[in-house]
Design a protein around this motif. Structure first.
Motif, mmCIF file in Angstrom:
data_model
loop_
_atom_site.group_PDB
_atom_site.id
_atom_site.type_symbol
_atom_site.label_atom_id
_atom_site.label_comp_id
_atom_site.label_asym_id
_atom_site.label_seq_id
_atom_site.Cartn_x
_atom_site.Cartn_y
_atom_site.Cartn_z
ATOM 1 N N MET B 1 14.416 23.519 41.627
ATOM 2 C CA MET B 1 15.777 23.130 41.234
ATOM 3 C C MET B 1 16.072 21.739 41.794
ATOM 4 S SD MET B 1 19.228 25.258 41.820
ATOM 5 C CE MET B 1 18.424 26.812 42.088
ATOM 6 N N ASP B 2 16.787 20.937 41.039
ATOM 7 C CA ASP B 2 17.085 19.622 41.581
ATOM 8 C C ASP B 2 18.159 19.784 42.659
ATOM 9 O OD1 ASP B 2 19.665 17.881 40.792
ATOM 10 O OD2 ASP B 2 19.346 19.466 39.299
ATOM 11 N N PRO B 3 18.129 18.869 43.628
ATOM 12 C CA PRO B 3 18.970 19.079 44.820
ATOM 13 C C PRO B 3 20.456 19.215 44.487
ATOM 14 C CG PRO B 3 17.679 17.030 44.986
ATOM 15 C CD PRO B 3 17.297 17.670 43.722
ATOM 16 N N MET B 4 20.928 18.450 43.513
ATOM 17 C CA MET B 4 22.351 18.533 43.190
ATOM 18 C C MET B 4 22.696 19.913 42.642
ATOM 19 S SD MET B 4 24.245 16.313 44.222
ATOM 20 C CE MET B 4 25.869 16.297 43.483
ATOM 21 N N ALA B 5 21.828 20.429 41.783
ATOM 22 C CA ALA B 5 22.084 21.752 41.208
ATOM 23 C C ALA B 5 22.107 22.795 42.320
ATOM 24 C CB ALA B 5 21.013 22.086 40.174
ATOM 25 N N GLU B 6 21.230 22.587 43.282
ATOM 26 C CA GLU B 6 21.167 23.519 44.400
ATOM 27 C C GLU B 6 22.455 23.464 45.216
ATOM 28 O OE1 GLU B 6 17.852 23.746 47.628
ATOM 29 O OE2 GLU B 6 16.941 23.586 45.644
ATOM 30 N N ILE B 7 22.931 22.237 45.442
ATOM 31 C CA ILE B 7 24.163 22.089 46.217
ATOM 32 C C ILE B 7 25.338 22.662 45.431
ATOM 33 C CG2 ILE B 7 25.757 20.415 47.251
ATOM 34 C CD1 ILE B 7 23.339 18.675 47.874
ATOM 35 N N ARG B 8 25.275 22.466 44.136
ATOM 36 C CA ARG B 8 26.330 23.020 43.290
ATOM 37 C C ARG B 8 26.377 24.542 43.457
ATOM 38 N NH1 ARG B 8 29.144 21.811 38.205
ATOM 39 N NH2 ARG B 8 29.227 23.790 37.146
ATOM 40 N N GLU B 9 25.210 25.142 43.481
ATOM 41 C CA GLU B 9 25.141 26.594 43.666
ATOM 42 C C GLU B 9 25.741 26.977 45.023
ATOM 43 O OE1 GLU B 9 21.329 29.184 43.712
ATOM 44 O OE2 GLU B 9 21.741 28.578 41.642
ATOM 45 N N THR B 10 25.349 26.215 46.036
ATOM 46 C CA THR B 10 25.915 26.443 47.369
ATOM 47 C C THR B 10 27.426 26.338 47.326
ATOM 48 O OG1 THR B 10 23.971 25.439 48.344
ATOM 49 C CG2 THR B 10 25.911 25.606 49.757
ATOM 50 N N PHE B 11 27.895 25.315 46.604
ATOM 51 C CA PHE B 11 29.331 25.093 46.525
ATOM 52 C C PHE B 11 30.033 26.327 45.972
ATOM 53 C CE2 PHE B 11 32.779 23.732 43.550
ATOM 54 C CZ PHE B 11 33.746 23.538 44.518
ATOM 55 N N PHE B 12 29.509 26.887 44.909
ATOM 56 C CA PHE B 12 30.186 28.043 44.319
ATOM 57 C C PHE B 12 30.076 29.274 45.216
ATOM 58 C CE2 PHE B 12 29.920 25.512 40.343
ATOM 59 C CZ PHE B 12 31.286 25.456 40.126
ATOM 60 N N GLN B 13 28.942 29.401 45.879
ATOM 61 C CA GLN B 13 28.829 30.495 46.863
ATOM 62 C C GLN B 13 29.888 30.326 47.934
ATOM 63 O OE1 GLN B 13 24.955 30.412 48.608
ATOM 64 N NE2 GLN B 13 23.933 31.191 46.788
ATOM 65 N N GLU B 14 30.001 29.083 48.392
ATOM 66 C CA GLU B 14 30.944 28.821 49.458
ATOM 67 C C GLU B 14 32.370 29.033 48.973
ATOM 68 O OE1 GLU B 14 30.541 24.952 51.159
ATOM 69 O OE2 GLU B 14 31.146 25.677 53.122
ATOM 70 N N CYS B 15 32.619 28.671 47.732
ATOM 71 C CA CYS B 15 33.947 28.886 47.152
ATOM 72 C C CYS B 15 34.313 30.363 47.246
ATOM 73 C CB CYS B 15 33.968 28.448 45.694
ATOM 74 S SG CYS B 15 34.316 26.705 45.497
ATOM 75 N N GLU B 16 33.352 31.216 46.906
ATOM 76 C CA GLU B 16 33.636 32.654 46.954
ATOM 77 C C GLU B 16 34.037 33.049 48.377
ATOM 78 O OE1 GLU B 16 34.024 34.773 44.501
ATOM 79 O OE2 GLU B 16 33.549 33.206 43.071
ATOM 80 N N GLU B 17 33.292 32.522 49.347
ATOM 81 C CA GLU B 17 33.637 32.831 50.736
ATOM 82 C C GLU B 17 35.027 32.311 51.071
ATOM 83 O OE1 GLU B 17 30.438 31.092 52.990
ATOM 84 O OE2 GLU B 17 28.970 32.176 51.771
ATOM 85 N N GLN B 18 35.307 31.075 50.644
ATOM 86 C CA GLN B 18 36.605 30.487 50.943
ATOM 87 C C GLN B 18 37.721 31.263 50.266
ATOM 88 O OE1 GLN B 18 36.801 28.361 53.142
ATOM 89 N NE2 GLN B 18 35.037 27.023 53.188
ATOM 90 N N LEU B 19 37.462 31.709 49.042
ATOM 91 C CA LEU B 19 38.479 32.486 48.325
ATOM 92 C C LEU B 19 38.761 33.777 49.084
ATOM 93 C CD1 LEU B 19 37.271 31.900 44.655
ATOM 94 C CD2 LEU B 19 39.436 31.134 45.640
ATOM 95 N N GLY B 20 37.700 34.340 49.633
ATOM 96 C CA GLY B 20 37.869 35.555 50.437
ATOM 97 C C GLY B 20 38.721 35.276 51.666
ATOM 98 N N GLU B 21 38.405 34.167 52.346
ATOM 99 C CA GLU B 21 39.183 33.786 53.530
ATOM 100 C C GLU B 21 40.634 33.552 53.145
ATOM 101 O OE1 GLU B 21 38.242 33.579 56.671
ATOM 102 O OE2 GLU B 21 36.227 34.271 56.140
ATOM 103 N N LEU B 22 40.812 32.899 52.028
ATOM 104 C CA LEU B 22 42.147 32.574 51.546
ATOM 105 C C LEU B 22 42.949 33.856 51.340
ATOM 106 C CD1 LEU B 22 44.230 30.626 50.310
ATOM 107 C CD2 LEU B 22 42.962 30.738 48.168
ATOM 108 N N GLU B 23 42.328 34.768 50.622
ATOM 109 C CA GLU B 23 42.963 36.055 50.334
ATOM 110 C C GLU B 23 43.346 36.764 51.629
ATOM 111 O OE1 GLU B 23 42.674 37.747 46.899
ATOM 112 O OE2 GLU B 23 44.285 38.862 47.858
#
Lengths: 154, 736, 121
Positions: B1-23
């Motif tokens: 996977m190209d590095p940006m795509a990988e970071i993008r994936e990380t970003f969305f994973q992290e978003c889920e975590e952040q959304l959980g924290e937010l909730e």
């Protein structure tokens, strides 16, 4: 079944095996390995042609007694029997047969249609017939060795 | 996977975590915990999503997060009260943010009207009118865009600049260095630098951290004043700076050649740096500072500064990895592909089996118990178990991620049913295998829907019953005897047993005169085809009943049961294994077959005496035990291994307890021992087999089957509760 | 010699982006997840430049910079603040705490490397 090896005009490699006096073959691309008979663990509530399950390097592999599947009498498995491990979709299944008899290269146009006289069971998974040196070999469509409804239930 | 795509994936994973924290944070705030830590965590969650979204150009997300963040910032600053009304808006905003994140991830779209209406509600909170896109300025502030990297040659130079630059002491205190600024200025074009050291005091009077020098730079660059100001952006408050156009006469001098510039005494970057370090910024060695260094011009340098220092990647690859590791070793985590962990688990499973096979072979070879080989084997076994436990622990995760999804669900179902509901959660940090977590989401979702839809009464009914209008749903997770237990408790009306029983009779699930205990009636709701709702509602519905929940829980090796108190509420209890990979079992023999009975189901083992066994009707046998009668199940007969049941008094019996606390006595031929087994799926290559939960591989390399105790126990109940054999072809047992 | 950059950011996404951009530019990168972690990393690492976020749990960017500046070892190490905050108050606080400069998110790798070059000796 995954990719079918084709070279030239529909030529494919097949593994032929013997059950009683009959010969069958399957596409070599579907065959994962061939191994000797080991005692299977009987599964309750299973169709008669399921001998049971064996341990294939940590995976639980169901064994189909090919003779019984065809409606032939069951033969008590011995060390001389062979299990052909085939892949059907994502599942691995062992076919219990008498012996592996040949490796063939055949053209698709050498395959004759299964005549109407054959029984429904046979017709459901015999895709065609091939004459080889005066013998008749049935080409098996693995998709139908286990009834589809059963694999859905899995 | 190209590095940006990988970071993008990380970003969305992290978003889920952040959304959980937010909730979680918003829920906490809603319950009155508005301490700064909670509010900050909520702010950070939104802020962090915005930051990442900006990096990926996800404008919708950035825009929404920004508006949301503005509200949170006001609350954080104590300028906005987190009133119940504000909390409601923010909870809705958090749902909308979650939708926007997922839309961005999947490339789908969200309802623009809904988003816009929430944006406007958020804006109302901030007291700011719908201000269009004013906040986009946030990202228009591009601090360094004006710094060009082009290098000017001496061809036909237009008028240049004269820059007078006098650093103040503060400039150095913030670790800026005049030399670096000059070097940066040099990137704009050729320059001549002169330094005025007049105000440099005597050594004795020198403040090592003071600033005494003034620099004059004649810059021959075709650049704007802003470009020069940009160089000094970081230090504009910490220096005196004058920028003016150069006069034509000076241009001629500068333009003649770089050699002229060099003759004029332009110092190199390094020289400047050295000078400055010594002259002003150095704390350690003020004694080196000597005015003549400043006066003596250094040898001619190239007119333009060389490219920046960073070395090629190959050099950085040689950087000592150990040092790096040391730094990251502080509370460090790594992310590993799940496939790799699973592969490891598989291999360890194989190792366990092979170790057992080896032990058995050694034993069969007749080696003495105390031989060195046996001792080594014992150690190997110990080690293998430890490896197995450690590997399993890698997959363990807190149930938080699942629990965090529930508040939103509760809000939605509450809205749809018009009920007021408060959700309490407890034990979110309880850990369980990742696969278990993933697979309990659906059953749990359904149980919570069910608790609100069917468990809780309507507001009017609650008030009439003297209960608070707001219903309570409590979600709890805890570890209990090697399993994870999850409870969903409501304070509703409890099971209406009369209605449940009538319904079961009406559906032909039980006979009208069946003697059923309260508990048995309650458990009827898990029967296939049973649904207590008079119509299948959209909420609990999609035609899915509690029987499906039970089946999916059982597929995980779990049990579900219900305890109901009329008028007070119901508690659904889910008990699941911590991992799906291993199981403690009792190895038994039945008609020459080896079977594993999960230890968790076994209450005790017993040796029935003939006077304890009684026959009821044609083929039902019960065991008299402690003043009661418990049904006997011959495992061999139940599985079809033999036609006739064995004589219980010549067999061994296991008192087992299935889900819902239903007990039965299983009759087997003998017990071989106890052991931990690695669970192997039958479904992977075959299909589910009634009465069998899974398989395992024994020490001799053969497959043994793991008994599905719940299914076997249900054989003892009414015909309709029997093993669901309808899916199975006519049974044709092969000879063994 | 390869320069070492310490990045302090609680967002994994940002850490990954920083690492990618900086490694590509030839820097050696060490990372911390918040201010406290950043100070821990400084016990074992000697970065040439520090890049830090502002909003972080445990110890935020302001506190981190202050702590860094109080330590004689790090008082002359450039610290760049990495944040989406652009209002003058936040910049002012960061500067007051001792920040050398700032980078506005979303940054692009060129801007980031540019800013580091400007403050790195």
């Amino acid at each position: 079944m995954n990719e079918v090896m084709t070279s030239g005009s529909g030529a494919r490699e097949l593994i032929a095996f013997r059950v009683g006096v009959q010969e069958f073959c399957v596409d070599i691309m579907a065959v994962r390995e061939i191994r000797g008979w080991t005692a299977a663990t009987v599964l309750p509530q299973s169709p008669g042609y399921i001998c049971g399950v064996i341990n294939l390097r940590g995976a639980v592999l169901p064994i189909v007694d090919f003779a019984v599947r065809l409606g032939l009498p069951r033969s008590e498995p011995t060390a001389r029997h062979v299990i052909i491990v085939v892949q059907i979709d994502r599942q691995m299944v062992g076919l219990l047969v008498d012996a592996v008899s040949d490796i063939l290269t055949m053209n698709d146009n050498a395959i004759q249609p299964t005549p109407d006289v054959a029984s429904d069971v046979v017709k459901s998974f015999v895709r065609g017939l091939m004459p080889v040196d005066g013998r008749m070999i049935s080409l098996i469509s693995l998709d139908h060795v286990l009834p589809a409804v059963e694999r859905e239930a899995a | 996977m190209d590095p940006m795509a990988e970071i993008r994936e990380t970003f969305f994973q992290e978003c889920e975590e952040q959304l959980g924290e937010l909730e979680t944070g918003l829920m906490r705030m809603e319950s009155g915990q508005t301490d700064s830590e909670t509010v900050n965590a909520v702010f950070r969650a939104v802020h962090s999503i915005k930051g990442g979204a900006g990096a990926f150009g996800l404008e919708d997300l950035v825009h929404f997060a920004h508006v949301f963040e503005t509200v949170l910032d006001l609350i954080r600053a104590g300028r906005l009260e987190p009133s119940p009304e504000a909390m409601r808006v923010m909870l809705r905003a958090s749902d909308a943010l979650a939708d926007l994140v997922r839309a961005a991830r999947d490339g789908s779209t969200t309802d623009p009207v809904r988003i816009a209406s929430i944006v406007s509600e958020l804006r109302q909170l901030t007291g700011e009118p719908d201000a269009g896109d004013a906040e986009d300025d946030d990202f228009a502030d591009i601090a360094f865009a004006a710094v060009p990297v082009t290098i000017e040659t001496e061809a036909a130079l237009p008028p240049g600049w004269i820059v007078r630059f006098k650093p103040l002491a503060d400039l150095y205190a913030k670790a800026n260095e005049a030399g670096l600024l000059l070097r940066e200025l040099g990137r704009l074009g050729p320059m001549r630098v002169t330094v005025d050291a007049e105000s440099l005091p005597d050594l004795a009077a020198l403040d090592p951290e003071g600033a005494y020098l003034t620099w004059t730079i004649v810059l021959d660059a075709d650049c704007t004043e802003d470009m020069i100001r940009a160089v000094f952006e970081f230090v504009e408050d910490d220096c005196e700076i004058q920028i003016e156009r150069n006069l034509p006469a000076d241009v001629a001098v500068a333009a003649s050649s770089s050699a002229v510039a060099a003759d004029a005494g332009q110092p190199s970057d390094d020289e400047i740096l050295a000078l400055l370090r010594n002259a002003a910024a150095s704390v350690e060695a003020p004694a080196v500072i000597e005015p003549e260094i400043v006066v003596a011009p250094p040898p001619p340098p190239p007119a333009v500064s060389p490219p920046p220092e960073p070395e090629p990647a190959s050099a950085s690859a040689e950087a000592p990895a150990a040092r790096n590791d040391a730094a990251q070793g502080v509370g460090a985590t790594i992310r590993v592909d799940l496939d790799r962990v699973d592969r490891l688990i598989d291999l360890v499973g194989e190792l366990v089996i092979n170790e057992a096979m080896l032990s058995q072979r050694v034993f069969e070879a007749g080696l003495a118990r105390a031989s060195a080989v046996m001792t080594a084997l014992d150690e190997l076994e110990q080690l293998t178990r430890e490896i197995q436990d450690s590997v399993m622990a890698i997959r363990a995760q807190p149930v938080r991620s699942v629990f965090q999804r529930m508040p939103r669900l509760v809000r939605e179902v509450a809205t749809m049913t018009g009920k007021q509901v408060r959700l309490l959660t407890d034990g979110e940090t309880t850990e369980v295998d990742k696969t278990v977590i993933e697979r309990i989401v659906d059953p749990l979702t359904h149980m919570i829907r069910n608790a609100i839809d069917h468990g809780l009464e309507s507001t009017e009914a609650r008030l009439a019953a003297g209960k608070p209008a707001e219903g309570l749903v409590k979600l709890t997770a805890l570890h209990r005897s090697g399993r994870i237990v999850i409870e969903v408790e409501d304070d509703g009306a409890g099971i209406n047993r009369e209605r449940v029983r009538a319904k079961a009779v009406e559906k032909g699930l039980v006979s009208p005169d069946a003697p059923l205990t309260d508990e048995e009636i309650d458990n009827l709701i898990f029967m296939p085809g049973f649904s207590t709702a008079s119509e299948i509602s959209d909420i609990s519905g999609r035609g899915v009943g509690m029987d499906v929940v039970r089946r999916s829980v059982q597929a995980l090796g779990g049990r579900i049961s219900i305890a109901s108190r009329p008028g007070k509420g119901s508690t659904f209890t889910l008990s699941l294994p911590l991992t799906l990979a291993v199981l403690d079992g009792m190895v038994v023999s039945v008609d020459g077959h080896t079977l594993i009975v999960p230890l968790s189901a076994i209450v005790e083992t017993l040796q029935p005496r003939s006077e304890q066994v009684h026959t009821l009707g044609v083929d039902v046998r019960v065991l008299a035990m402690r003043g009661g009668y418990i049904p006997l199940v011959d495992v061999g007969a139940a599985l079809g291994y033999r036609a006739m049941p064995a004589e219980p008094e010549k067999s061994v019996a296991l008192l087992v307890e299935g889900e819902g606390g239903v007990r039965a006595v299983l009759v087997v031929d003998g017990i071989q021992g106890q052991r931990q087994v690695v669970i192997k799926s039958l479904e992977a290559n075959y299909r589910a087999v009634p009465g069998i939960a899974a398989a395992t591989v024994m020490g001799d390399g053969r497959v043994a089957l793991i008994l599905d105790v719940d299914a076997i126990v249900s054989v003892t109940r009414s015909d309709n509760l029997r093993v669901d054999a309808s899916r199975v072809e006519p049974i044709l047992m092969s000879a063994s | 010699m390869t320069k070492t950059i310490l990045t302090v950011d609680d967002s994994r996404t940002m850490r990954d982006m920083l690492r990618m951009s900086l490694v590509e530019a030839g820097y050696r990168v060490v990372q911390a997840e918040d201010g406290v972690h950043g100070l821990e990393v400084l016990q074992v690492e000697t970065p040439d430049v520090i890049v830090t976020d502002i909003n972080m749990p445990r110890l935020d960017g302001f506190g981190f910079i202050e702590a860094v500046r109080k330590d004689a070892t790090w008082r002359t190490t450039p610290v760049l603040v990495l944040t989406t905050e652009v209002d003058p108050e936040k910049k002012g606080r960061a500067k007051a705490a001792g920040a050398t400069g700032w980078i506005v998110k979303p940054f692009d790798p060129v801007k980031l490397v540019d800013a580091i070059r400007r403050v790195a000796a």
